[in-house]
Design an enzyme around this catalytic site. Structure first.
Site, mmCIF file in Angstrom:
data_model
loop_
_atom_site.group_PDB
_atom_site.id
_atom_site.type_symbol
_atom_site.label_atom_id
_atom_site.label_comp_id
_atom_site.label_asym_id
_atom_site.label_seq_id
_atom_site.Cartn_x
_atom_site.Cartn_y
_atom_site.Cartn_z
ATOM 1 N N LYS A 155 2.359 0.234 1.029
ATOM 2 C CA LYS A 155 2.272 1.491 0.273
ATOM 3 C C LYS A 155 1.318 2.415 1.016
ATOM 4 C CE LYS A 155 0.429 3.425 -4.086
ATOM 5 N NZ LYS A 155 -0.112 3.144 -5.430
ATOM 6 N N ASP A 167 -3.249 10.057 -3.951
ATOM 7 C CA ASP A 167 -2.573 9.873 -5.236
ATOM 8 C C ASP A 167 -3.309 10.666 -6.309
ATOM 9 O OD1 ASP A 167 -1.202 9.067 -7.456
ATOM 10 O OD2 ASP A 167 -1.957 6.996 -7.434
ATOM 11 N N LYS A 200 -4.355 12.363 -12.738
ATOM 12 C CA LYS A 200 -5.475 11.459 -12.968
ATOM 13 C C LYS A 200 -6.696 12.240 -13.444
ATOM 14 C CE LYS A 200 -4.422 7.871 -9.554
ATOM 15 N NZ LYS A 200 -4.335 6.741 -10.493
ATOM 16 N N ASP A 240 2.229 8.756 -12.349
ATOM 17 C CA ASP A 240 1.121 8.071 -11.676
ATOM 18 C C ASP A 240 1.468 6.616 -11.338
ATOM 19 O OD1 ASP A 240 -1.359 7.787 -10.552
ATOM 20 O OD2 ASP A 240 -2.445 7.625 -12.459
ATOM 21 N N ARG A 276 5.265 1.823 -7.090
ATOM 22 C CA ARG A 276 6.489 1.013 -7.235
ATOM 23 C C ARG A 276 7.728 1.857 -6.914
ATOM 24 N NH1 ARG A 276 4.874 -0.108 -13.384
ATOM 25 N NH2 ARG A 276 2.844 0.236 -12.412
HETATM 26 N N1 BES Z 1 -3.034 3.937 -6.932
HETATM 27 C C1 BES Z 1 -3.066 3.640 -8.313
HETATM 28 C C2 BES Z 1 -3.707 2.274 -8.589
HETATM 29 C C3 BES Z 1 -5.181 2.164 -8.319
HETATM 30 C C4 BES Z 1 -6.077 2.348 -9.344
HETATM 31 C C5 BES Z 1 -5.643 1.801 -7.077
HETATM 32 C C6 BES Z 1 -7.428 2.197 -9.092
HETATM 33 C C7 BES Z 1 -6.977 1.661 -6.836
HETATM 34 C C8 BES Z 1 -7.883 1.845 -7.837
HETATM 35 C C9 BES Z 1 -1.648 3.603 -8.870
HETATM 36 O O1 BES Z 1 -0.764 4.480 -8.280
HETATM 37 C C10 BES Z 1 -1.756 3.985 -10.291
HETATM 38 O O2 BES Z 1 -2.103 5.089 -10.568
HETATM 39 N N2 BES Z 1 -1.432 3.049 -11.172
HETATM 40 C C11 BES Z 1 -1.499 3.287 -12.553
HETATM 41 C C12 BES Z 1 -0.272 2.679 -13.158
HETATM 42 C C13 BES Z 1 -0.064 3.030 -14.605
HETATM 43 C C14 BES Z 1 0.197 4.518 -14.761
HETATM 44 C C15 BES Z 1 1.093 2.221 -15.122
HETATM 45 C C16 BES Z 1 -2.754 2.598 -13.081
HETATM 46 O O3 BES Z 1 -3.088 1.513 -12.624
HETATM 47 O O4 BES Z 1 -3.398 3.195 -13.950
HETATM 48 ZN ZN ZN Z 2 -1.133 5.034 -6.343
HETATM 49 MN MN MN Z 3 -0.805 6.393 -9.157
#
Ligand code: BES
Ligand code: ZN
Ligand code: MN
Length: 511
Positions: free
Chosen positions: A264, A269, A276, A346, A350
């Site tokens: 990835k 992001d 976020k 967010d 995936r």
């Molecule tokens: N890149 C983030 C995951 C992440 C969070 C990496 C904290 C490193 C530190 C990912 O894209 C994300 O935002 N995931 C969300 C998924 C949710 C919306 C289902 C998350 O983990 O909040």
């Molecule tokens: Zn991410």
């Molecule tokens: Mn994300």
């Protein structure tokens, strides 16, 4: 970093600093004992006074005693002798590396690899020491900041009590090549998203391919559209930096089926329309660390000329809000034909990985391993110490867990049971990209598994391990050590099947 092996008596070597080992109880390693005797008990007296901390990795610096060939002595603790193991060994080497990187000496003699460590042969200790010393010398050169004057040790002599056999030279080359791969992964992670954008990742891969002789192809938006990668394309839509799908091919294994690494590479992001919160959002520059790991691992593998075939697929994309961005409720069609309802923009990792996983099918892979900063939930579950491991094949999972233990870059397995599948149901598409608050890293992995049914597959969630926050904020280069160990093991198995090792590539660019 340059590392040479020598079986000369360490006390005879002229050097900036001689590194010696001790235990919390005052027991000295043989080399340290010799020096202590020559220096009238200076080292043992200091330990008796309590000047050396009890913990493994405590250090104490002395000026070189009169008449000694070393300008300084660095005494390093392995902790209590009863607790001696991999962890104490690594702590001692890590502390040594830090002291050498910060100190005034330009070269060092390190005796620590000679310690008798339960179950760990000399070649393992030499490889670990080389990697940790090489990695400890890492410094991030920020592009916009004035270069600091060079400080720290650039050349280490590892002393051995036995002859420096070819196997040990290979161990040094392996350790340094892993440190180089880690350094590249850290560099890519530490750069801001304005510099390390998808085009920058693609260019880095292309330059590396040219330097080390492997093929790199970069697919553009139009190519991805032609392939039907509607899911991946939906994520990068609103960015001014168009996404790049980087395809790397290293061929060292003849006709063997390739191992495919999928990364990835979210160069930033923001969360997209499901924006976020602001606090700590800068750390989303690390959201490309899976892709960075793939590129770093390629550096290690190509540098060593391993007898394997390796394919690297990096989805380099930036997730931005904007007038052209995906919205919650949008339905997209992935390359596999599976339709996806985007319930949260967010949960974008995936969405890009699924199309790369489908693309991986064309290589008839021996196995596919994806690496991704996928979920905050994984940080909640495992913190910063272990990467989350998910797999549809138990022997592959076991191999990766073992590589993690051996390298000290550990993973911990979690289930991808179908029981969780109902959390991903959608009224408007085959699957949704949001599994709800429960078991967030498992539902994310389960989503990916739907696209990985045609081969042996493992997924490493590195959200907690690929970078650290706080005072030491920065990329860690994990899980390059784990993957390198896994691939070295696969290479050794291939060698066992009759492959002949070429000369190890010269380690010219080592840090
Ligand atoms: N890149 C983030 C995951 C992440 C969070 C990496 C904290 C490193 C530190 C990912 O894209 C994300 O935002 N995931 C969300 C998924 C949710 C919306 C289902 C998350 O983990 O909040
Ligand atoms: Zn991410
Ligand atoms: Mn994300």
């Amino acid at each position: 970093m340059e590392i040479t092996l020598s079986n000369a008596p360490p006390e005879t070597l002229k050097t900036g600093v001689l590194v010696l080992g001790a235990f919390a109880e005052g027991l000295l390693e043989p080399e340290a004992q010799l020096m202590d005797d020559a220096a009238g008990g200076m080292l043992s007296a200091a330990i008796k006074r309590g000047d050396l901390g009890e913990k493994a990795g405590s250090i104490l610096l002395f000026p070189g005693p009169a008449g000694a060939a070393a300008e300084r002595l660095l005494l390093v603790s392995f902790g209590k002798s009863a607790d001696l193991g991999d962890t104490a060994f690594r702590q001692a080497l890590t502390a040594t590396a830090k002291a050498l990187a910060d100190g005034a000496a330009k070269n060092a003699v390190v005796t620590l690899a000679n310690i008798d460590l339960p179950g760990r042969p000399l070649a393992w200790r030499v490889q670990q020491a080389s990697r940790l010393l090489g990695d400890g010398a890492y410094k991030f050169d920020a592009p916009s900041v004035k270069k600091q004057p060079e400080r720290g040790v650039r050349a280490v002599t590892l002393t051995l009590t036995t002859e420096a056999k070819a196997e040990l030279q290979t161990a040094v080359a392996q350790g340094l090549a892993i440190a180089e791969g880690i350094a590249l992964t850290k560099d890519l992670g530490n750069l801001g998203g304005n510099v390390c954008n998808p085009a920058y990742m693609a260019q880095t891969a292309q330059e590396l391919g040219k330097e080390l002789g492997f093929e790199v192809e970069v697919l553009e938006r139009e190519d991805m559209a032609r392939l039907g990668m509607g899911s991946a394309l939906s994520v990068g839509r609103a960015s001014y930096s168009p996404c790049k799908f980087i395809v790397m091919k290293y061929c060292g294994g003849g006709t063997a089926r390739p191992i495919v690494l999928v990364g990835k590479g979210m160069t930033f992001d923001t969360g997209g329309i499901s924006l976020k919160p602001g606090a700590g959002m800068d750390e989303m520059k690390y959201d490309m660390c899976g892709g960075g790991t793939v590129i770093g691992t390629f550096k290690t593998v190509a540098r060593l000329g391993l007898p394997i075939n390796l394919v690297g697929l990096v989805m380099a994309v930036e997730n931005m809000p904007g007038g052209n961005a995906s919205r919650p409720g949008d339905v997209v069609r992935s390359m596999s034909g599976i339709t996806i309802e985007i319930l949260n923009t967010d949960a974008e990792g995936r969405l890009v990985l699924c199309d790369a996983l489908t693309y991986a099918e064309r290589f008839d892979p021996a196995c596919v391993i994806d690496i991704a900063t996928l979920t905050g939930a994984c940080v909640i579950a495992l913190g910063a110490h272990a990467s989350g491991l998910f797999a549809n094949d138990d022997p592959l999972a076991a191999e990766l867990l073992a590589a993690g233990m051996s390298s000290g870059d550990r993973a911990w397995q979690m289930p991808v049971w179908d029981d969780y599948r109902s959390q991903l149901e959608s009224n408007f598409a085959d699957i949704s990209n949001l599994g709800g608050p429960a078991a967030g890293s498992i539902t994310a992995a389960l989503f990916l598994s739907q696209f990985a049914k045609k081969y042996k597959w493992a997924h490493l969630d590195i959200a907690g391990t690929s970078s650290v926050s706080g005072e030491a904020k920065g990329a860690t280069g994990r899980p390059v050590p784990l993957l390198a160990e896994f691939l070295l093991d696969r290479a050794a198995a291939a060698a066992g099947r009759g492959w002949q090792s070429p000369a190890v590539n010269e380690n010219d660019g080592a840090r």
